[in-house]
Structure formats: structure tokens, C-alpha cells
Design an enzyme around this catalytic site. Structure first.
Site, mmCIF file in Angstrom:
data_model
loop_
_atom_site.group_PDB
_atom_site.id
_atom_site.type_symbol
_atom_site.label_atom_id
_atom_site.label_comp_id
_atom_site.label_asym_id
_atom_site.label_seq_id
_atom_site.Cartn_x
_atom_site.Cartn_y
_atom_site.Cartn_z
ATOM 1 N N ARG A 54 0.869 -1.190 0.000
ATOM 2 C CA ARG A 54 0.000 0.000 0.000
ATOM 3 C C ARG A 54 0.899 1.230 0.000
ATOM 4 O O ARG A 54 2.117 1.126 0.139
ATOM 5 C CB ARG A 54 -1.026 -0.015 1.149
ATOM 6 C CG ARG A 54 -0.625 -0.598 2.445
ATOM 7 C CD ARG A 54 0.480 0.091 3.158
ATOM 8 N NE ARG A 54 0.247 1.498 3.295
ATOM 9 C CZ ARG A 54 1.177 2.420 3.515
ATOM 10 N NH1 ARG A 54 2.459 2.064 3.625
ATOM 11 N NH2 ARG A 54 0.895 3.704 3.634
ATOM 12 N N GLY A 55 0.265 2.403 -0.171
ATOM 13 C CA GLY A 55 1.056 3.631 -0.339
ATOM 14 C C GLY A 55 1.151 3.899 -1.835
ATOM 15 O O GLY A 55 1.444 2.983 -2.612
ATOM 16 N N ALA A 56 0.889 5.161 -2.222
ATOM 17 C CA ALA A 56 0.723 5.466 -3.647
ATOM 18 C C ALA A 56 1.897 5.008 -4.536
ATOM 19 O O ALA A 56 1.685 4.265 -5.509
ATOM 20 C CB ALA A 56 0.451 6.962 -3.801
ATOM 21 N N ARG A 97 -7.483 -0.289 -6.884
ATOM 22 C CA ARG A 97 -7.678 0.826 -5.932
ATOM 23 C C ARG A 97 -7.829 2.129 -6.723
ATOM 24 O O ARG A 97 -7.023 2.399 -7.613
ATOM 25 C CB ARG A 97 -6.501 0.926 -4.935
ATOM 26 C CG ARG A 97 -6.400 -0.287 -4.011
ATOM 27 C CD ARG A 97 -5.519 -0.029 -2.807
ATOM 28 N NE ARG A 97 -6.146 0.874 -1.855
ATOM 29 C CZ ARG A 97 -5.486 1.419 -0.834
ATOM 30 N NH1 ARG A 97 -4.200 1.169 -0.639
ATOM 31 N NH2 ARG A 97 -6.111 2.224 0.004
ATOM 32 N N GLN A 204 -1.898 2.715 9.831
ATOM 33 C CA GLN A 204 -0.591 2.794 9.150
ATOM 34 C C GLN A 204 0.440 3.545 9.992
ATOM 35 O O GLN A 204 1.636 3.263 9.904
ATOM 36 C CB GLN A 204 -0.740 3.515 7.794
ATOM 37 C CG GLN A 204 -1.456 2.728 6.717
ATOM 38 C CD GLN A 204 -2.938 3.044 6.683
ATOM 39 O OE1 GLN A 204 -3.537 3.394 7.694
ATOM 40 N NE2 GLN A 204 -3.553 2.894 5.529
ATOM 41 N N ASP A 245 -1.786 10.920 -2.293
ATOM 42 C CA ASP A 245 -2.218 9.863 -3.218
ATOM 43 C C ASP A 245 -2.579 10.423 -4.584
ATOM 44 O O ASP A 245 -2.484 9.734 -5.593
ATOM 45 C CB ASP A 245 -3.388 9.087 -2.630
ATOM 46 C CG ASP A 245 -2.911 8.235 -1.473
ATOM 47 O OD1 ASP A 245 -2.768 8.785 -0.364
ATOM 48 O OD2 ASP A 245 -2.598 7.052 -1.699
ATOM 49 N N ASN A 255 -5.174 12.536 0.365
ATOM 50 C CA ASN A 255 -4.272 11.693 1.161
ATOM 51 C C ASN A 255 -5.129 10.946 2.182
ATOM 52 O O ASN A 255 -6.359 11.111 2.226
ATOM 53 C CB ASN A 255 -3.188 12.550 1.838
ATOM 54 C CG ASN A 255 -2.071 11.700 2.425
ATOM 55 O OD1 ASN A 255 -1.504 10.856 1.728
ATOM 56 N ND2 ASN A 255 -1.753 11.891 3.684
ATOM 57 N N LYS A 256 -4.493 10.136 2.968
ATOM 58 C CA LYS A 256 -5.198 9.278 3.933
ATOM 59 C C LYS A 256 -6.225 10.053 4.747
ATOM 60 O O LYS A 256 -5.969 11.176 5.191
ATOM 61 C CB LYS A 256 -4.138 8.629 4.838
ATOM 62 C CG LYS A 256 -4.655 7.701 5.916
ATOM 63 C CD LYS A 256 -5.568 6.609 5.385
ATOM 64 C CE LYS A 256 -4.984 5.796 4.257
ATOM 65 N NZ LYS A 256 -5.994 4.961 3.548
#
Ligand code: MRU
Length: 354
Positions: A54-56, A97, A204, A245, A255-256
């Protein structure tokens, strides 16, 4: 797919060499460090969907490798037929995603390579696509290090820096975006300490940011998401730095979930709010952040922690995984091509086209 235990010091969550790929299962950190081997694009797609990776930037890298796995297994009569099947595989990987644009950026780059080499044989296309996936993987860490060099002057010696989610080595091929800037400041000899939001619901911050900073001996203090305002008011936070992201043309940042809340709090307390992201995260095709698709994830991420049920059966849940921070709350956006402030519309176009 198979799994094995491997010890590692330098954090690179995706290992790709000799046509083999292993990914560190980020769902199990910090309790277990388990590496899973991948051989098919379908399994890589599942790894992205279920957040093994995970993570862009990291999902962009994983998708490129998955696309190559898919290409390697295509049996076609002509390069044209090969390309039709390849596009289908890329479409399946893209559907995993929706928010991080790095996924489509990496897949577009893979498709562009294939499409512009259709005069070559299928075997040449397959070899070329493997090189392209390898290049995407290797370039990512270099990009992050260069982002670090551009961003570290923004962090003063002694700075206490709040971060949200994980924009570290684990969210990239290595080094990290927001945490890359922090690493660069530490490497430049500055004393930096980090306050990490735990980042509900997937945690996270608690599981990944805390783990990787501790591993690098960078001082880190973990807080619950709802404590950031109190710490800001107490004067215990000097600046905020987060990843992204997707960034729209006007500088709005997806973003998150929870990033927007932190940005509003930072504005209220006159604390600089920085975003660190590679140009592959900038989507100039979207005029503003309202056009960014926001992923909604499974209710269970909120109702449960592992197998423990926290909320009553049948309760109504919303679980948007990202939010959008308007550009007016952002002090600067740090990229590998320089720092953009103020006039995001022109500044972002300049760094992308540089
Ligand atoms: O849902 P995730 O864990 O993939 O979300 C990750 C984030 O929101 C990160 O902050 C963002 O991708 C930047 S990572 C360099």
C-alpha cells in the site's frame, strides 16, 4: 504464491530481481515480517486490493511488476494481439484501488512502452516490459532521495514534526516521500523528532510509521489521531509533513483520511503544513480535488481490530479511505523537481513538465 521469513535492515518493501518478486506483507507488521512471493498478475492485483502492499508509489511499482507478469504469460499470434491482451491485464490491475494516481501512471507507462514498440517481436516486447517495470522500481527510490534533498531545508534543526499515515519507505520502493524528507534532514545532521498519528482505521501510523522510524533510530512518539490538536495548542509541534495519493492541477491533495483534519488544525495554530510527493502523484487532468475518486473500504476495518469486534452487529458504517485537503491549507508541495508554493496551478505544471 508462497511465504518465507527474511530479515532485512534497509527497508525496501518490494524485491524485484531475476524476474522474481517478493513483497513484505504490511498487514502483519509490526508483529511479523513475512515476505510473500508473487508470480502472476492476478495475485499482485489481490495484494494491492488487500493492502499487502500500500502507499501510492508502492502500488504503482507493484502494478508495473504485475503488468509484466501478465505480459510474460500472454500467448498471442502477433504483437497487436499481444497488446490487446496486455491492455486487458492493465485494466484489471487498475481496478484494484481508485484514489492513488500512481497506479494508473505506472500502468500507462507500461502500455506506452508496448504500444510504441508494436513493430517488435512478442519476445522483445516481453523483455522490454520487464526492463520498464525494473526501471519504475529503481527510479522510485532515487526520486524519493531527490525529494528529500529539496525538502529537508524546510525542517529546522530540533524540529518536532507531525506526520499522518505512512508515507515512508514502506509506501514506496524505498526511503519514502514525507519520511524521506525527514530522513534527509536527519542525514544532514539535524535533530528531528516525529509525532506519528496512529491513523485509524488501518493504523498505518501505529503499525508502519512507528516501526520504520524506530528501525532507523529516528525518535518517534505515537499519538491517537484525536490528540494532534491538543499537542499543537501546547506548542509541541513545529510543522506537519504528509504524503499524497493524488494532487489535482490546483494543488488540492488527496491523502489518507484524517489529513484534512490535521491541515485545518495546523492552519488554526499557524503551523506549516507540507506535502511531499513525486510528480507521478500530480494529476494535471483534474482541475480540482472534488474530482478525485475517493475509495470506500470494507466496514470491517472500522467494526473490528483483527478478529475482535468493537462495534455492535449491524451498525451503519462509513469508511472513506481518503480525504482532500484544499490547496489554501498547504504551505508547500515538495517534489523531486523542486518545491512549489503559492501559485500551485503554474508551479505544479512547471515541475511536471520539467
Ligand atoms: O491506504 P494506503 O495505506 O495506501 O494510503 C496511503 C496514504 O494515504 C499515504 O499517505 C500516501 O499514499 C502517500 S505514500 C508515499
Amino acid at each position: 504464491m508462497s511465504s518465507c521469513q527474511i530479515d532485512t535492515k534497509v527497508i525496501r518493501p518490494i524485491r524485484f530481481f531475476n524476474g522474481q518478486c517478493q513483497m513484505l506483507d504490511q498487514r502483519l507488521l509490526p508483529a511479523e515480517e513475512v515476505w510473500i512471493s508473487y508470480k502472476t498478475y492476478q495475485d499482485v492485483a489481490e495484494a494491492i486490493r488487500t493492502m499487502v502492499v500500500r502507499g501510492a508509489p508502492a502500488i504503482g511499482v507493484a502494478a508495473a511488476i504485475g503488468a509484466w507478469f501478465g505480459a510474460r504469460d500472454i500467448e498471442a499470434e502477433s504483437s497487436w494481439d499481444f497488446f490487446q491482451e496486455f491492455k486487458q491485464i492493465c485494466a484489471e490491475l487498475l481496478a484494484t484501488r481508485p484514489t492513488a494516481v500512481n497506479l494508473s501512471w505506472a500502468l500507462e507507462r507500461m502500455k506506452h512502452f508496448a504500444e510504441s514498440n508494436l513493430d517488435r517481436s512478442i519476445i522483445e516486447l516481453k523483455i522490454g516490459l520487464e526492463y520498464e517495470a525494473l526501471a519504475i522500481t529503481q527510479e522510485d527510490e532515487k526520486i524519493n532521495r531527490s525529494m528529500g534533498q529539496h525538502g529537508e531545508p524546510l525542517l529546522a534543526n530540533g524540529a518536532r514534526v507531525l506526520t499522518h499515515c505512512n508515507a515512508g519507505a514502506l509506501a514506496t520502493a524505498g526511503y519514502g516521500t514525507a519520511l524521506g524528507v525527514i530522513r534527509a534532514a536527519v542525514e544532514a545532521g539535524k535533530k528531528i523528532s516525529v509525532i506519528a498519528d496512529e491513523t485509524r482505521p488501518f493504523l498505518q501510523g501505529a503499525r508502519l510509521t512507528a516501526w520504520e522510524l524506530q528501525k532507523d533510530d529516528i525518535p518517534v512518539t505515537l499519538i491517537c489521531d484525536n490528540m494532534a490538536g491538543y499537542l499543537m495548542r501546547q506548542g509541541e509541534i513545529d510543522c506537519v509533513i504528509v504524503g499524497a495519493d493524488r494532487i489535482s492541477a490546483n494543488g488540492d491533495v488527496a491523502n489518507k483520511i484524517g489529513t484534512y483534519t490535521v491541515a485545518v488544525l495546523a492552519k488554526e495554530h499557524n503551523i506549516p503544513f507540507y506535502v511531499a510527493a513525486p510528480i507521478s502523484t500530480i494529476d494535471l487532468s483534474l482541475a480540482d480535488g472534488s474530482l478525485i475518486p475517493i475509495e470506500e473500504r470494507d466496514d470491517r476495518e472500522i467494526t473490528h481490530i483483527k478478529d475482535i469486534q468493537l462495534a455492535p452487529e449491524g451498525i451503519s458504517i462509513r469508511n472513506p479511505a481518503f480525504d482532500v485537503t484544499p490547496h489554501r491549507l498547504i504551505t508547500a508541495i515538495i517534489t523531486e523537481n523542486g518545491v512549489v508554493r503559492g501559485d500551485y496551478l503554474n508551479g505544479l505544471e512547471r515541475v511536471v513538465k520539467q
